[in-house]
Design an enzyme around this catalytic site. Structure first.
Site, PDB file in Angstrom:
ATOM      1  N   GLY A 103       0.810  -1.219   0.000  1.00 55.35           N
ATOM      2  CA  GLY A 103       0.000   0.000   0.000  1.00 55.35           C
ATOM      3  C   GLY A 103       0.836   1.259   0.000  1.00 55.35           C
ATOM      4  N   CYS A 104       0.158   2.379   0.291  1.00 54.21           N
ATOM      5  CA  CYS A 104       0.815   3.683   0.241  1.00 54.21           C
ATOM      6  C   CYS A 104       1.636   3.935   1.485  1.00 54.21           C
ATOM      7  CB  CYS A 104      -0.215   4.806   0.114  1.00 54.21           C
ATOM      8  SG  CYS A 104      -1.143   4.765  -1.387  1.00 54.21           S
ATOM      9  N   VAL A 105       2.553   3.060   1.808  1.00 56.10           N
ATOM     10  CA  VAL A 105       3.462   3.361   2.926  1.00 56.10           C
ATOM     11  C   VAL A 105       4.871   3.038   2.491  1.00 56.10           C
ATOM     12  CG1 VAL A 105       1.856   3.008   4.824  1.00 56.10           C
ATOM     13  CG2 VAL A 105       3.100   1.080   3.880  1.00 56.10           C
TER      14      VAL A 105
ATOM     15  N   ARG B 199      -4.557   3.079   4.046  1.00 56.51           N
ATOM     16  CA  ARG B 199      -3.506   3.586   4.894  1.00 56.51           C
ATOM     17  C   ARG B 199      -4.082   4.406   6.061  1.00 56.51           C
ATOM     18  NH1 ARG B 199      -0.744   8.309   5.025  1.00 56.51           N
ATOM     19  NH2 ARG B 199       1.516   8.244   4.966  1.00 56.51           N
TER      20      ARG B 199
END
Ligand code: SF4
Ligand code: SF4
Lengths: 105, 432, 218
Positions: A103-105, B199
């Site tokens: 994901g967006c990390v 997130r």
């Protein structure tokens, strides 16, 4: 495979610096990673977070939701971000020796 | 006639897919580059590294040379003369290296290209070919797979999401001191269906609290879905149209199921672009409900007086980073400025800005492709310098993907700033 | 003389034929594959964007590729202007129309800076490593061919070189356009149109700098 050298020890890591062989993780590794990524000295509160993340990952094969971290450590959300300036993923999970979450990390 | 190397079956399939996708738009962009090379300085990769392989024109050629070889007469007869090349190990390796590992598909080059070549469109078309070859970067692919298999790209189990939202709801009630404040889940017939970047619930839930507070202040009829809420679509980045379509369809179906009137996209650049601007093409139909960015929604709230805000509640200097996919490729350009000027007292533009803004370096799926991290951070230098120049202490950006890149730049370039969503600043300025 | 002129006419006509056939073929190909159905909810309109793409967006203060490279930009403009002028003379030469001397001299004067621009651009392509690595033989050849054509055109206008040479080189040039990068002549407007579609529909072009509030607002 990239490597990261901290105080004479060499670790195999992925491109983002997450440990490649999570099984070699121990307190010493956590200390070294924390020193290297700018988190610094690990306090009691840091350890509470790190140990909980580690335990959760060993039991469930994934990083815990930040809510669980808060509830289990008794820390407030903002305290967690202060303890780990890189956030729970790139900060805490990395120090706890987890592989990088998707994901967006 | 120079003999073509024989092709493996998957390469043949990739070339066939390429041929199938060749509509007028693709033809025009494949045939137009004049190799003037002037685009080099528009690309943050080239600017920060000076490496020739990152020149946008070279990226165009990665695909155009294959096109020339298989689709033009000259390229079939004397490929070397016009720079055509076979679809072979070498050209494929270079495509993987540069088109996955050295481009954020930010489109800044295209805006300024001498001709008007849509470079990210070509890059994505090439990525689609690499999908057929199974050459998508593993980190990017596993993010796509997680979304397909679990319904969200971080594989959050549904109960965990629900627990988190309930926990946030309690907090909200305490904060606004109203037992009726809520974070509605799966409520049918609301006006708005709001979405999330996974997130947020997983690691950074302050932005959810902020939005819930804004909705509360606006007395909005809204809901989240706990079944299908993921605003991201990493298949847009990987080039996998088939999966991209499936992910969009799920959100579409959820809208219909919950019978909401408008779909509101969270602060996510590529997700907004994928659903709003690419989704209808993937699904081959018009959406019977409006699809808007939450930034447009908030701007509307403030404009119509539906929420009241006080800029003196945010006095720290704030600058704004424009996410490429929301701004240059999404047309949400003035709304975030309008909002920020209303909710902070010291707003500073960085230069260049708006559709001319530089990419932060985290787009194109780069954040999920760990093997290229060093390049990503190096390419972010341009953004780091821009931020430094403003002297701001907070960088606001309506994109969670950008936030993560900015957090890394913050550390790597010792910027000493705080990174926030626009919603968080609005929530802090609310007059309840 | 008449014989070489007739031979040149044939070369020119074949060149024109090849160019037109190829251009029409490509345009039809683009047109029937144009895929004009756009299901997105528009935030702007395409035609004003296209108008902007051909005007405002090409201005040096808006276009970064121009304002970062101003000398190259102006040389590029001169070079293209020269090409149009030289091409426009081909039918004149073909039919041996009479044109006032003054016009011939103006045209020759336009062509001279254009030829030098072409030469400098060529030298740049050879000497700057990033451009060299970007280039295939066609890039040098196309640049050289166009420059040569312009040079010969200007000399013919000044009466130094016989007209049949211009006509023949012009014919060869037209014939070569569809082969390599010169095909941007055929595709330029189309590419710019598709880009305008993209930016126009999404409300990026032309730049508005204000919000269009919807009536039934939130
Ligand atoms: S500016 Fe456009 S035409 Fe010129 S080299 Fe770059 S992509 Fe090609
Ligand atoms: S899309 Fe962005 S990253 Fe890719 S070549 Fe263009 S400017 Fe560079």
């Amino acid at each position: 495979m990239p490597e990261k050298e901290i105080e004479g020890r060499i670790f195999e890591v992925d491109g983002d610096g997450f440990l490649q062989n999570p099984e070699i993780w121990n307190d010493e590794v956590a200390r070294l990673f924390a020193g290297e990524d700018g988190t610094g000295e690990l306090s009691e509160d840091h350890w509470k977070v790190i140990r909980f993340i580690r335990e959760h990952w060993e039991n469930n094969d994934m990083a815990p939701m930040v809510r669980k971290i808060c509830q289990h450590t008794g820390l407030r959300l903002r305290q967690i971000y202060e303890l780990f300036p890189m956030g729970p993923a790139r900060g805490a999970c990395k120090i706890a020796g987890l592989p990088k979450p998707d994901g967006c990390v | 006639m120079e003999k073509k190397q024989s092709l493996t079956r998957d390469r043949e399939k990739a070339l066939k897919g390429f041929a199938m996708s060749m509509d007028g738009r693709l033809l025009a962009h494949l045939n137009s580059c004049v190799h003037c090379g002037l685009c080099a300085e528009s690309c943050h990769y080239y600017l920060s590294t000076g490496e020739e392989k990152y020149m946008p024109a070279r990226k165009v050629d990665q695909l155009a040379r294959i096109y020339r070889r298989y689709h033009t007469v000259a390229g079939k007869i004397f490929p070397r003369w016009i720079g055509a090349s076979d679809f072979n190990d070498q050209s494929i390796q270079e495509m993987v290296d540069v088109l996955f590992g050295g481009c954020t598909m930010c489109g800044r080059c295209s805006l300024h290209c001498s001709i008007g070549v849509d470079i990210p469109f070509l890059v994505r078309t090439a990525r689609s070919m690499l999908v057929e070859l199974g050459r998508v970067s593993p980190g990017l692919q596993s993010t796509v797979d997680a979304a397909v298999q679990t319904g969200n790209n971080m594989a959050i189990p549904r109960e965990e999401l629900v627990d988190t939202l309930q926990w946030l709801e309690e907090d909200l009630r305490m904060e606004v001191n109203d037992e009726k404040a809520s974070i509605p889940m799966d409520v049918p017939h609301c006006r708005l269906l709001y979405t999330l970047n996974p997130r947020e619930p997983k690691f950074f839930p302050l932005s959810i609290s902020a939005m819930a507070k804004i909705f509360y202040a606006a007395d909005e009829s809204w809901t989240l879905s706990t079944h299908c809420y993921d605003v991201t679509n990493y298949a847009y980045y990987s080039g996998d149209d088939h999966t991209a379509e499936e992910l969009t369809q799920r959100l579409f179906d959820e809208m219909i199921k919950l019978n909401a009137q408008e779909l509101v996209l969270a602060e996510c650049g590529h997700g907004s672009r994928a659903i709003r601007w690419e989704g209808p093409r993937w699904l081959k139909k018009k959406f019977p409900f409006p699809v808007i960015s939450v930034i447009e929604l908030i701007a509307g709230y403030i404009h119509s007086g539906r929420i009241a805000v006080d800029p003196s509640k945010n006095t720290t200097p704030v600058t704004l980073h424009d996410p490429c996919n929301l701004v240059r490729a999404g047309g949400v350009i003035e709304e975030q400025r309008y909002v920020l000027k209303k909710v902070v007292s010291d707003f500073r533009e960085m230069t260049p800005n708006r559709e001319n803004n530089y990419c932060c370096g985290g787009g194109g799926g780069q954040l999920s492709m760990g093997e290229y991290r060093e390049r990503r951070v190096a390419a972010g230098k341009i953004k780091a310098d821009q931020i430094k120049k403003t002297g701001a202490a907070i960088v606001a950006t309506p994109c969670h993907n950008c936030i993560d890149q900015l957090m890394e730049l913050n550390k790597e370039y010792s910027l000493g700033v705080e990174i926030k969503t626009v919603g968080e600043l609005v929530a802090d300025a609310l007059i309840l | 003389m008449a014989e070489s002129m007739n031979a040149a006419r044939i070369v020119f006509l074949s060149g024109l034929g090849v160019f037109l056939l190829s251009a029409v073929y490509q345009w039809i190909r683009v047109f029937i594959n144009a895929n004009t159905e756009d299901f997105t909810q528009p935030k702007g309109t395409v035609l004003p964007a296209f108008a902007y793409a051909l005007t405002g967006a090409m201005m040096p203060h808006k276009k970064e590729t121009a304002f970062l490279h101003l000398p190259t930009y102006w040389m590029g403009i001169a070079y293209h202007l020269g090409s149009f002028v030289a091409l426009a003379w081909l039918p004149v030469h073909f039919f041996e129309w009479r044109i006032p001397d003054s016009i011939m001299i103006v045209c020759a004067a336009v062509l001279i800076p254009s030829v030098f621009s072409g030469l400098i651009i060529l030298i740049k392509r050879i000497s700057v490593s990033s451009l060299r690595h970007l280039s295939s033989p066609d890039d040098y050849f196309s640049n050289a061919l166009v420059t040569l054509f312009q040079a010969i055109s200007s000399m013919a206008l000044l009466g130094i070189i016989p007209v049949f040479l211009v006509l023949s080189i012009g014919g060869l040039l037209l014939m070569y356009i569809p082969v390599g990068k010169l095909r941007h002549v055929i595709f330029f407007l189309i590419a710019r149109f598709f880009l305008s579609w993209f930016y126009g529909r999404r409300g990026v072009w032309p730049p508005k700098r204000r919000i269009l509030w919807k009536k039934n607002n939130h």
